[in-house]
Motif scaffolding. Sequence first.
Motif, PDB file in Angstrom:
ATOM      1  N   ALA A 197       0.858  -1.185   0.000  1.00 33.66           N
ATOM      2  CA  ALA A 197       0.000   0.000   0.000  1.00 33.66           C
ATOM      3  C   ALA A 197       0.891   1.230   0.000  1.00 33.66           C
ATOM      4  O   ALA A 197       1.734   1.387   0.886  1.00 33.66           O
ATOM      5  N   HIS A 220      -1.861  -1.311  -3.776  1.00 32.06           N
ATOM      6  CA  HIS A 220      -2.954  -0.432  -3.360  1.00 32.06           C
ATOM      7  C   HIS A 220      -2.438   0.997  -3.305  1.00 32.06           C
ATOM      8  O   HIS A 220      -1.462   1.283  -2.615  1.00 32.06           O
ATOM      9  N   ARG A 222      -2.981   4.520  -2.030  1.00 28.98           N
ATOM     10  CA  ARG A 222      -3.685   5.114  -0.909  1.00 28.98           C
ATOM     11  C   ARG A 222      -3.724   6.629  -1.062  1.00 28.98           C
ATOM     12  O   ARG A 222      -2.838   7.247  -1.641  1.00 28.98           O
TER      13      ARG A 222
END
Length: 405
Positions: A197, A220, A222
């Motif tokens: 992330a 991911h 963020r």
Amino acid sequence: MATETLSAAPEPQEGRPVAKYELLIHARRAVVDGRIQKAAVTVDGGMISSVRTGPEARDIGLAGEHTIDLDDDVVLMPGLVDPHMSTEDLTAATRSAALGGVTAVVDYGTDGRPAVVEPEHLARWRDAATGEASVDVGVWGAAVPENLGTLGALLDGGALGISAIASGKGVAGAPTLDSEQLVAAADEVAAHGGLLAVDAGVEYLPTLLDVSRRTGGRLHLRSVADADELPLLRDAKRQGLPVTASTAPHLLALVSEAVDAGGTDARPDPPIRDAATREKLWGALREGTIDAVASARLGLSVVWTEARRRGLDPADVARWMSAAPAAVVGMDDRGAIRPGARADFTVVADDEAFVVLPDSRELGSADSVYAQRALAGVVRWTMTGGVVVDPRGLPRGTVITRAAR
């Protein structure tokens, strides 16, 4: 008003057996299968044992040792999952999270200082979290320049994923990685089948997406904040890359042209953008380019206030703040009201409004930006594992680890 009517199970009618459950929740409005509908939800052993909707929701053959009847001014939603909580005091932060409808969080650390950088930090964090959290809590391992090459040990030790911050991002003092270091971290995490992330701007996205394309590693993005990131994300999703993205409530609610940070010293991260960018983020959320919205004490109310203005409903909010973040961090046993999932719920009076009072002891620094603002959506109560959370009671949250999933 929402009511909680606790009653004993009725006697069986002749010729018709009565099913007995530990808890039965009757909701005139519940988020089930992605939409609002009448539902009867039963709970046994902290898990959802059955869900009946429509005409079956009032089956007189259903009975529970305890029954909760909800009126039509509230909606039963799956508990929210906050995929990136930054906190110094875990007890206070998770109590505040529960008040906001959050039932599971993933801890990072505080003020830019990650909690878990070395394998021995995991045991220390677990010891500190056990018995202190009001909701269930997992932790991010952090990629920093000094620990590249050892990230697999953090994943093997139970961290839900590896968090990284690109140079120029994050709060002051947070450890960051340059482009070459980000690639090294992404390669290492992919080799261990983990999730990376990243807080990274558009200048880093092509390189990170190339790593995901080459390795098949999960990525991911963020705190997506800028419109120029969205075309790259759309293209990655069209290609079928294992890439997800989230944004923050303040980016969906506030605009730089008309905000003074609530008259506080709050410095939201990322900084508030202009109105045009806000609307593009909403468009990306609606179309699925952005999958999830991170939360905080007031996150649900902030997002719902803006969502209802755009003709959306609580099922949309549940998708962005419960189902999607749970899926991102691998919490497959929660995020939806379905049989076999954990009995984690929040009950929200969606038409009720309140004014955020400054200096409230329940507000975190990230939420103080909303001081003196009117928000819709009052959380009436939150339940984890079939038990209503008492913010004044003893913490009963459990520690979630990657190995346990």
